[in-house]
Design a protein around this motif. Structure first.
Motif, PDB file in Angstrom:
ATOM      1  N   ARG A  54       0.446  -0.838  -0.255  1.00 50.76           N
ATOM      2  CA  ARG A  54      -0.174  -0.025   0.134  1.00 50.76           C
ATOM      3  C   ARG A  54       0.568   1.311  -0.105  1.00 50.76           C
ATOM      4  N   ILE A  55       1.710   0.934   0.762  1.00 52.18           N
ATOM      5  CA  ILE A  55       2.990   2.133   0.391  1.00 52.18           C
ATOM      6  C   ILE A  55       3.735   2.165  -1.108  1.00 52.18           C
ATOM      7  N   ASP A  56       2.812   3.540  -1.727  1.00 50.42           N
ATOM      8  CA  ASP A  56       4.059   3.660  -2.672  1.00 50.42           C
ATOM      9  C   ASP A  56       5.947   5.159  -2.483  1.00 50.42           C
ATOM     10  N   LEU A  57       6.486   3.941  -3.566  1.00 56.42           N
ATOM     11  CA  LEU A  57       7.718   4.788  -3.299  1.00 56.42           C
ATOM     12  C   LEU A  57       8.078   6.690  -3.769  1.00 56.42           C
ATOM     13  N   THR A  58       7.039   7.179  -4.663  1.00 57.80           N
ATOM     14  CA  THR A  58       6.611   8.327  -4.885  1.00 57.80           C
ATOM     15  C   THR A  58       6.079   9.015  -4.163  1.00 57.80           C
ATOM     16  N   SER A  59       4.608   8.290  -3.106  1.00 53.70           N
ATOM     17  CA  SER A  59       4.157   9.097  -2.249  1.00 53.70           C
ATOM     18  C   SER A  59       5.495   9.680  -1.090  1.00 53.70           C
ATOM     19  N   LEU A  60       6.391   8.448  -0.904  1.00 58.04           N
ATOM     20  CA  LEU A  60       6.993   8.654  -0.048  1.00 58.04           C
ATOM     21  C   LEU A  60       7.807  10.004   0.155  1.00 58.04           C
ATOM     22  N   GLN A  61       8.421   9.947  -1.579  1.00 56.35           N
ATOM     23  CA  GLN A  61       9.449  10.971  -2.065  1.00 56.35           C
ATOM     24  C   GLN A  61       9.027  12.201  -1.728  1.00 56.35           C
ATOM     25  N   ILE A  79       4.872  18.230 -10.471  1.00 59.51           N
ATOM     26  CA  ILE A  79       4.163  18.036 -10.468  1.00 59.51           C
ATOM     27  C   ILE A  79       2.891  19.145 -10.242  1.00 59.51           C
ATOM     28  N   ALA A  80       1.436  18.195 -10.355  1.00 53.64           N
ATOM     29  CA  ALA A  80      -0.026  19.389 -10.296  1.00 53.64           C
ATOM     30  C   ALA A  80      -0.278  18.718  -8.404  1.00 53.64           C
ATOM     31  N   ALA A  81       0.258  20.629  -8.167  1.00 57.77           N
ATOM     32  CA  ALA A  81      -0.096  20.617  -5.944  1.00 57.77           C
ATOM     33  C   ALA A  81      -1.048  20.194  -5.503  1.00 57.77           C
ATOM     34  N   SER A  82      -2.719  19.524  -6.376  1.00 61.36           N
ATOM     35  CA  SER A  82      -3.534  18.597  -6.087  1.00 61.36           C
ATOM     36  C   SER A  82      -3.275  17.504  -6.019  1.00 61.36           C
ATOM     37  N   ALA A  83      -2.158  17.240  -7.111  1.00 67.82           N
ATOM     38  CA  ALA A  83      -2.412  15.420  -6.820  1.00 67.82           C
ATOM     39  C   ALA A  83      -0.998  15.378  -5.939  1.00 67.82           C
ATOM     40  N   VAL A  84      -0.563  16.003  -5.841  1.00 75.38           N
ATOM     41  CA  VAL A  84       0.522  16.180  -4.808  1.00 75.38           C
ATOM     42  C   VAL A  84      -0.028  16.167  -3.089  1.00 75.38           C
ATOM     43  N   LYS A 120      -3.583  15.221  -2.822  1.00 76.81           N
ATOM     44  CA  LYS A 120      -4.034  14.008  -2.787  1.00 76.81           C
ATOM     45  C   LYS A 120      -4.024  12.935  -2.601  1.00 76.81           C
ATOM     46  N   ARG A 121      -1.534  12.340  -2.880  1.00 76.44           N
ATOM     47  CA  ARG A 121      -1.474  10.960  -2.586  1.00 76.44           C
ATOM     48  C   ARG A 121      -1.517  11.513  -1.378  1.00 76.44           C
ATOM     49  N   LEU A 122      -0.968  13.150  -1.205  1.00 73.42           N
ATOM     50  CA  LEU A 122      -0.597  12.932   1.113  1.00 73.42           C
ATOM     51  C   LEU A 122      -1.676  12.993   1.927  1.00 73.42           C
ATOM     52  N   SER A 123      -2.903  12.694   1.064  1.00 70.34           N
ATOM     53  CA  SER A 123      -4.335  11.931   1.989  1.00 70.34           C
ATOM     54  C   SER A 123      -3.953  11.174   1.659  1.00 70.34           C
ATOM     55  N   ASP A 124      -3.943  10.374   1.000  1.00 71.42           N
ATOM     56  CA  ASP A 124      -3.823   8.502   0.525  1.00 71.42           C
ATOM     57  C   ASP A 124      -2.941   8.018   1.956  1.00 71.42           C
ATOM     58  N   LEU A 125      -1.744   8.509   1.693  1.00 71.10           N
ATOM     59  CA  LEU A 125      -1.104   8.547   2.326  1.00 71.10           C
ATOM     60  C   LEU A 125      -1.214   8.050   4.017  1.00 71.10           C
ATOM     61  N   GLU A 126      -1.574   9.669   4.645  1.00 69.07           N
ATOM     62  CA  GLU A 126      -2.827   9.079   5.265  1.00 69.07           C
ATOM     63  C   GLU A 126      -3.418   8.519   6.150  1.00 69.07           C
ATOM     64  N   ALA A 127      -4.212   8.108   5.151  1.00 66.00           N
ATOM     65  CA  ALA A 127      -5.324   6.841   5.439  1.00 66.00           C
ATOM     66  C   ALA A 127      -5.276   6.140   5.269  1.00 66.00           C
ATOM     67  N   VAL A 160      14.600   4.461   3.939  1.00 70.78           N
ATOM     68  CA  VAL A 160      14.271   3.487   2.494  1.00 70.78           C
ATOM     69  C   VAL A 160      14.704   4.408   1.980  1.00 70.78           C
ATOM     70  N   LEU A 161      14.408   6.046   0.918  1.00 73.62           N
ATOM     71  CA  LEU A 161      14.854   6.249  -0.044  1.00 73.62           C
ATOM     72  C   LEU A 161      16.277   6.197  -0.186  1.00 73.62           C
ATOM     73  N   PHE A 162      17.231   6.644   0.582  1.00 70.21           N
ATOM     74  CA  PHE A 162      18.435   6.649   0.866  1.00 70.21           C
ATOM     75  C   PHE A 162      18.831   4.827   0.707  1.00 70.21           C
ATOM     76  N   SER A 163      18.481   3.886   1.230  1.00 68.11           N
ATOM     77  CA  SER A 163      18.908   2.746   0.744  1.00 68.11           C
ATOM     78  C   SER A 163      18.593   2.117  -0.395  1.00 68.11           C
ATOM     79  N   LEU A 164      18.059   2.900  -0.947  1.00 69.70           N
ATOM     80  CA  LEU A 164      17.455   2.742  -2.815  1.00 69.70           C
ATOM     81  C   LEU A 164      18.188   2.878  -3.197  1.00 69.70           C
ATOM     82  N   GLU A 165      18.555   4.412  -3.114  1.00 73.37           N
ATOM     83  CA  GLU A 165      19.835   5.346  -3.577  1.00 73.37           C
ATOM     84  C   GLU A 165      21.229   4.273  -3.554  1.00 73.37           C
ATOM     85  N   LYS A 166      21.686   3.396  -2.273  1.00 78.79           N
ATOM     86  CA  LYS A 166      22.564   2.776  -2.314  1.00 78.79           C
ATOM     87  C   LYS A 166      22.491   1.722  -3.233  1.00 78.79           C
TER      88      LYS A 166
END
Length: 321
Positions: free
Chosen positions: A25-32, A52-57, A59-66, A96-102
């Motif tokens: 349920r947790i996607d990397l784009t939302s975390l980024q 990216i559109a502010a409305s899309a950001v 929405k992703r944050l609201s979905d993450l909170e949900a 998580v993101l640093f581990s992916l970069e590594k």
């Protein structure tokens, strides 16, 4: 006992299933995007940086909170602040993101040859004094690697590395870098630049206080050199008689040559600009005039292979001009 074991096994399998569902349920784009909003303090600014559109950001944050079933941000007219849960998520998201970069950096070593580009932000002092030769040597050894170099104030270089818009920073650091990592690169020495025939030329070296009796041509008010000058003057209960701010060292030399005041710049930079006016340099005896230029990164170990090659090359350079 058999029933008990089955119950424990069923409970264990339920936990594993729950963990897998959570990960799905947790996607990397939302975390980024969440990290970007936290770093910039604004959904709008994060949207602009990530194209990216502010409305899309939002929405992703609201979905993450949900998904997490808890509020992560306090939203207000000036931007956003983190809730306690948001603080915790930010810590884990960065990990998580640093581990992916590594992981990306390590896997890139198995590619057929080293290709790619490195985004570098550097201060004017580093660019004028050292980087042309050092980057030239590096490119001749690694012709397939492209370096995107931008000049910024030292404070902006640090911010760019923190926000991820630069892989590597090269600058003077006066007030620390927070969670960023640093490596020594070069030393430079600040000197006072005056026109030929100036009264201060009667001495080979002076303390900065002696220069405060004269008008000054200063660099940008947020430059590391000007901030150090202003702090030194304040410590002596004095102020700088600033005639004009300029954005470049060549402009400073021309202004000083034409009688607008004296100025402070690195000795090597002045030596490289010989011919820009009839000027002389005077050694500054103050401790802050001896400076360390540093390499700055979020985490050197997680940089892609191309960036790590550049770091290795720059960190092997002699520390002094």
């Amino acid at each position: 006992m058999v029933i008990h074991r089955k119950t424990r096994c069923h409970h264990f399998m339920s936990i594993k299933s729950s963990e897998r569902n959570f990960a799905r349920r947790i996607d990397l784009t939302s975390l980024q995007l969440f990290v970007a909003v936290c770093e910039l303090g604004s959904i709008g600014k994060a949207a602009e940086r990530e194209f990216i559109a502010a409305s899309a950001v939002s929405k992703r944050l609201s979905d993450l909170e949900a998904t997490l079933d808890t509020p992560l941000l306090y939203r207000h007219t000036r931007g956003v602040d983190l809730t306690p849960a948001g603080e915790s998520l930010l810590h884990h998201a960065r990990s998580v993101l640093f581990s992916l970069e590594k992981m990306q950096g390590e896997l890139s070593e198995y590619a057929d040859g080293v290709r790619g580009h490195v985004r570098v932000h550097a201060s004017i002092s580093a660019i004028i004094q050292f980087l042309p030769e050092d980057l030239g040597d590096f490119i001749r050894q690694h012709e397939e690697i492209k370096i995107d170099l931008e000049e910024h104030l030292s404070t902006e270089v640090v911010r760019a590395v923190q926000e991820g818009t630069a892989d590597l920073g090269v600058c003077n650091i006066a007030n620390g870098t927070g969670e960023l990592q640093t490596l020594p690169y070069r030393h430079d020495k600040l000197v006072l630049i005056v026109p030929k025939g100036h009264a201060l030329l009667s001495r080979d070296a002076i303390h900065f206080e002696a220069a405060l009796d004269y008008d000054h041509v200063g660099l940008h008010s947020n430059s590391s050199i000007y901030l150090a000058m202003r702090q030194a003057a304040a410590a002596m209960g004095r102020t700088i008689k600033l005639r004009i701010h300029v954005t470049g060292l060549d402009a400073m030399c021309r202004m000083i040559h034409n009688g607008l005041g004296v100025g402070v710049m690195p000795q090597r930079a002045f030596d490289l600009m010989h011919g820009v006016g009839e000027l002389e340099s005077i050694l500054l005896l103050d401790s802050w005039a001896e400076r360390q230029i540093q390499l700055v990164a979020r985490d050197f170990s997680t940089l892609p292979l191309t960036a790590r090659l550049l770091v290795d090359h720059l960190s092997r350079q002699p520390p002094a001009p």
